[in-house]
Write an enzyme that holds these catalytic residues in place. Structure first.
Site, PDB file in Angstrom:
ATOM      1  CB  ILE A 134       2.929  -0.893   9.905  1.00  0.00           C
ATOM      2  CG1 ILE A 134       4.084  -1.530  10.683  1.00  0.00           C
ATOM      3  CG2 ILE A 134       3.412   0.322   9.125  1.00  0.00           C
ATOM      4  CD1 ILE A 134       3.713  -2.816  11.369  1.00  0.00           C
ATOM      5  CB  SER A 143      -0.714  12.616   6.215  1.00  0.00           C
ATOM      6  OG  SER A 143      -1.564  12.188   5.169  1.00  0.00           O
ATOM      7  NE  ARG A 144       0.244  10.190   0.065  1.00  0.00           N
ATOM      8  CZ  ARG A 144      -0.312   9.251  -0.682  1.00  0.00           C
ATOM      9  NH1 ARG A 144       0.006   9.166  -1.940  1.00  0.00           N
ATOM     10  NH2 ARG A 144      -1.173   8.404  -0.162  1.00  0.00           N
ATOM     11  NE  ARG A 159       2.245  -5.496   2.707  1.00  0.00           N
ATOM     12  CZ  ARG A 159       1.719  -4.476   3.391  1.00  0.00           C
ATOM     13  NH1 ARG A 159       0.742  -3.769   2.882  1.00  0.00           N
ATOM     14  NH2 ARG A 159       2.198  -4.152   4.568  1.00  0.00           N
ATOM     15  CE  LYS A 196       9.202  -5.489   5.313  1.00  0.00           C
ATOM     16  NZ  LYS A 196       7.713  -5.524   5.162  1.00  0.00           N
ATOM     17  CG  HIS A 252      10.872   2.882   2.394  1.00  0.00           C
ATOM     18  ND1 HIS A 252      10.887   1.519   2.617  1.00  0.00           N
ATOM     19  CD2 HIS A 252       9.624   3.292   2.744  1.00  0.00           C
ATOM     20  CE1 HIS A 252       9.716   1.138   3.092  1.00  0.00           C
ATOM     21  NE2 HIS A 252       8.929   2.189   3.151  1.00  0.00           N
TER      22      HIS A 252
HETATM   23  N1  LIG Z   1       7.617  -4.133  10.025  1.00  0.00           N
HETATM   24  C1  LIG Z   1       6.457  -4.689   9.780  1.00  0.00           C
HETATM   25  O1  LIG Z   1       6.003  -5.626  10.439  1.00  0.00           O
HETATM   26  C2  LIG Z   1       5.631  -4.106   8.686  1.00  0.00           C
HETATM   27  C3  LIG Z   1       4.277  -4.427   8.594  1.00  0.00           C
HETATM   28  C4  LIG Z   1       3.514  -3.798   7.610  1.00  0.00           C
HETATM   29  C5  LIG Z   1       4.128  -2.922   6.744  1.00  0.00           C
HETATM   30  N2  LIG Z   1       5.455  -2.669   6.851  1.00  0.00           N
HETATM   31  C6  LIG Z   1       6.110  -1.744   5.922  1.00  0.00           C
HETATM   32  O2  LIG Z   1       5.546  -0.457   6.140  1.00  0.00           O
HETATM   33  C7  LIG Z   1       5.416   0.236   4.916  1.00  0.00           C
HETATM   34  C8  LIG Z   1       3.973   0.691   4.751  1.00  0.00           C
HETATM   35  O3  LIG Z   1       3.127  -0.432   4.728  1.00  0.00           O
HETATM   36  P1  LIG Z   1       1.616  -0.328   5.210  1.00  0.00           P
HETATM   37  O4  LIG Z   1       1.015  -1.664   5.113  1.00  0.00           O
HETATM   38  O5  LIG Z   1       1.539   0.378   6.513  1.00  0.00           O
HETATM   39  O6  LIG Z   1       1.023   0.571   4.036  1.00  0.00           O
HETATM   40  P2  LIG Z   1      -0.277   1.510   4.070  1.00  0.00           P
HETATM   41  O7  LIG Z   1      -1.205   1.071   5.157  1.00  0.00           O
HETATM   42  O8  LIG Z   1      -0.784   1.573   2.682  1.00  0.00           O
HETATM   43  O9  LIG Z   1       0.317   2.899   4.504  1.00  0.00           O
HETATM   44  C9  LIG Z   1       1.287   3.536   3.751  1.00  0.00           C
HETATM   45  C10 LIG Z   1       1.261   5.007   4.092  1.00  0.00           C
HETATM   46  O10 LIG Z   1       2.100   5.656   3.150  1.00  0.00           O
HETATM   47  C11 LIG Z   1       1.414   6.764   2.575  1.00  0.00           C
HETATM   48  N3  LIG Z   1       1.331   6.532   1.127  1.00  0.00           N
HETATM   49  C12 LIG Z   1       0.474   5.741   0.472  1.00  0.00           C
HETATM   50  N4  LIG Z   1       0.716   5.793  -0.850  1.00  0.00           N
HETATM   51  C13 LIG Z   1       1.755   6.630  -0.986  1.00  0.00           C
HETATM   52  C14 LIG Z   1       2.485   7.091  -2.109  1.00  0.00           C
HETATM   53  N5  LIG Z   1       2.163   6.726  -3.350  1.00  0.00           N
HETATM   54  N6  LIG Z   1       3.511   7.944  -1.896  1.00  0.00           N
HETATM   55  C15 LIG Z   1       3.825   8.345  -0.654  1.00  0.00           C
HETATM   56  N7  LIG Z   1       3.150   7.935   0.449  1.00  0.00           N
HETATM   57  C16 LIG Z   1       2.133   7.093   0.264  1.00  0.00           C
HETATM   58  C17 LIG Z   1       0.027   6.836   3.156  1.00  0.00           C
HETATM   59  O11 LIG Z   1       0.009   7.941   4.014  1.00  0.00           O
HETATM   60  P3  LIG Z   1      -0.698   9.303   3.574  1.00  0.00           P
HETATM   61  O12 LIG Z   1      -1.664   8.998   2.486  1.00  0.00           O
HETATM   62  O13 LIG Z   1      -1.380   9.728   4.843  1.00  0.00           O
HETATM   63  O14 LIG Z   1       0.404  10.214   3.150  1.00  0.00           O
HETATM   64  C18 LIG Z   1      -0.136   5.567   3.954  1.00  0.00           C
HETATM   65  O15 LIG Z   1      -0.644   5.808   5.225  1.00  0.00           O
HETATM   66  C19 LIG Z   1       5.916  -0.711   3.826  1.00  0.00           C
HETATM   67  O16 LIG Z   1       7.250  -0.403   3.538  1.00  0.00           O
HETATM   68  C20 LIG Z   1       5.849  -2.086   4.477  1.00  0.00           C
HETATM   69  O17 LIG Z   1       6.853  -2.968   3.986  1.00  0.00           O
HETATM   70  C21 LIG Z   1       6.198  -3.245   7.813  1.00  0.00           C
END
Ligand SMILES: NC(=O)c1ccc[n+]([C@@H]2O[C@H](COP(=O)([O-])OP(=O)(O)OC[C@H]3O[C@@H](n4cnc5c(N)ncnc54)[C@H](OP(=O)(O)O)[C@@H]3O)[C@@H](O)[C@H]2O)c1
Length: 341
Positions: free
Chosen positions: A22, A44-45, A172, A104, A86
């Site tokens: 995202i 990032s972690r 998710r 969100k 969050h």
């Molecule tokens: N507004 C929208 O249209 C939209 C669309 C998609 C998602 N979202 C929201 O964005 C958020 C992330 O979703 P995503 O699909 O982007 O997820 P994602 O691709 O899995 O990315 C999440 C990021 O958070 C970090 N992360 C992963 N596991 C973690 C953990 N256990 N503790 C702390 N950090 C962790 C990772 O970064 P590092 O490993 O590099 O630290 C990863 O890059 C969610 O809240 C989702 O609801 C919103």
């Protein structure tokens, strides 16, 4: 709640906790396309991932989350980590004097959200939940018209948002990270209810179908707002819809409207049937027709960044009541799901 940006305000300097998908769509793409913000730090972690992400997006600095918080070139943070992360990060950012744009849902803990917003107000920073769709002018015009009585008094709202999640390791699907369909996409419906008819929404009942990891893959909640006039709503969410569905039907005392793709006004590539972008089909309405705003290239995320920067610059207040109420409703939906297990 779009606030005009003071023309003289410098671009907002954002520190990003988002190396996932995202981030490109919601942050780096709009910044490249000219939004009133710049990304000055990526956290990032994993240091190497932070570096790669910073290099790929021409961000000048990278490091850990604590380093981001200490960076004096960061005015605001954009949080796009898993849902369970969050609130903690938002609180830490506020304590570090940073504004927060948080994906969100911010949290399902209404009292913690209330405390966070009080803390943010004392520190003079803004906390905003990233319901980007509301900042798109085409959606904003329709929501404003509905609030102004375009179909009379709103009596019933039905929201459907679902997509097919086919990545078995996705955040998710992990209950400990607050995964599940309702928190992923059902929260948009809860936001729409509050946007159209602010007040204290109660959850009447909840049904959920869980997957092997324990998160809800499909869920529906019936809700009601009792005063001053009764409003009924149903919010349906899915992570295993055969094709993306994204629509809302709103019935009033003098008309009705179907909103197509309200939460993805300019949808990402591959968005299935929601791929045509936002449209409002008025079944009948009170008063003059609502002229649609054309959908142009700037995404709702671009408008969101501009609006967030403008709100920060103009010291706009947080939408406290709605933020707290949404958290309370999401918590109640989750509690009901637990009881129904
Ligand atoms: N507004 C929208 O249209 C939209 C669309 C998609 C998602 N979202 C929201 O964005 C958020 C992330 O979703 P995503 O699909 O982007 O997820 P994602 O691709 O899995 O990315 C999440 C990021 O958070 C970090 N992360 C992963 N596991 C973690 C953990 N256990 N503790 C702390 N950090 C962790 C990772 O970064 P590092 O490993 O590099 O630290 C990863 O890059 C969610 O809240 C989702 O609801 C919103």
């Amino acid at each position: 709640m779009t606030t005009p940006a003071p023309a003289t305000a410098p671009p907002l300097r954002i520190g990003a906790a988002c190396t996932g998908w995202i981030g490109g769509w919601a942050l780096h793409g709009p910044v490249t396309a000219g939004a009133r913000a710049t990304v000055t730090f990526v956290a990032s972690r994993d240091r190497d991932r932070a570096r790669r992400h910073a290099e790929a997006n021409s961000v000048p600095a990278y490091g850990s989350w604590p380093e981001l918080l200490m960076c004096s070139d960061v005015d605001a943070v954009y949080l796009a980590t898993p849902n369970s992360d969050h609130l903690t990060k938002a609180r830490q950012a506020v304590l570090a004097g940073k504004h927060v744009l948080c994906e969100k849902p911010l949290s399902c803990d209404a009292s913690a959200v209330e405390e966070l917003l009080a803390l943010a107000a004392r520190r003079g920073v803004l906390v905003q939940e990233a319901y980007h769709y509301r900042d798109h002018p085409a959606v904003a015009r329709v929501l404003a018209a509905l609030r102004a009585g375009a179909i009379g008094r709103v009596r019933r709202i039905t929201v459907d948002y679902g997509w097919l999640l086919d990545r078995p390791c996705d955040v998710r699907l992990r209950p400990e990270l607050d995964g599940g369909a309702f928190l992923d996409v059902g929260c948009y419906g809860v936001d729409l209810l509050h946007s159209l008819v602010p007040g204290t929404w109660s959850v009447l009942d909840v049904q959920a179908v869980r997957g092997p990891t324990g998160v809800d893959l499909e869920s529906r909640a019936r809700l009601a707002l009792r005063s001053p006039h009764p409003v009924r709503a149903e919010v349906r969410a899915a992570l295993r819809a055969p094709a993306t569905v994204c629509e809302a039907h709103i019935e009033g005392t003098e008309g009705a409207v179907r909103l197509l793709s309200p939460f993805a006004p300019v949808p990402p590539p591959g968005a299935g049937t929601a791929g045509l972008g936002f449209r409002a089909e008025w079944e009948h309405s009170a008063g003059a027709p609502i002229e649609p705003v054309p959908i142009r290239a700037a995404t709702s995320y671009h408008h969101q960044l501009d609006a967030f920067a403008a709100r920060v610059a103009s010291r706009a207040p947080a939408e406290t009541a709605a933020l707290v109420s949404r958290a309370r409703v999401l918590a109640e939906v989750r509690n009901r799901m637990e009881k129904n297990r």
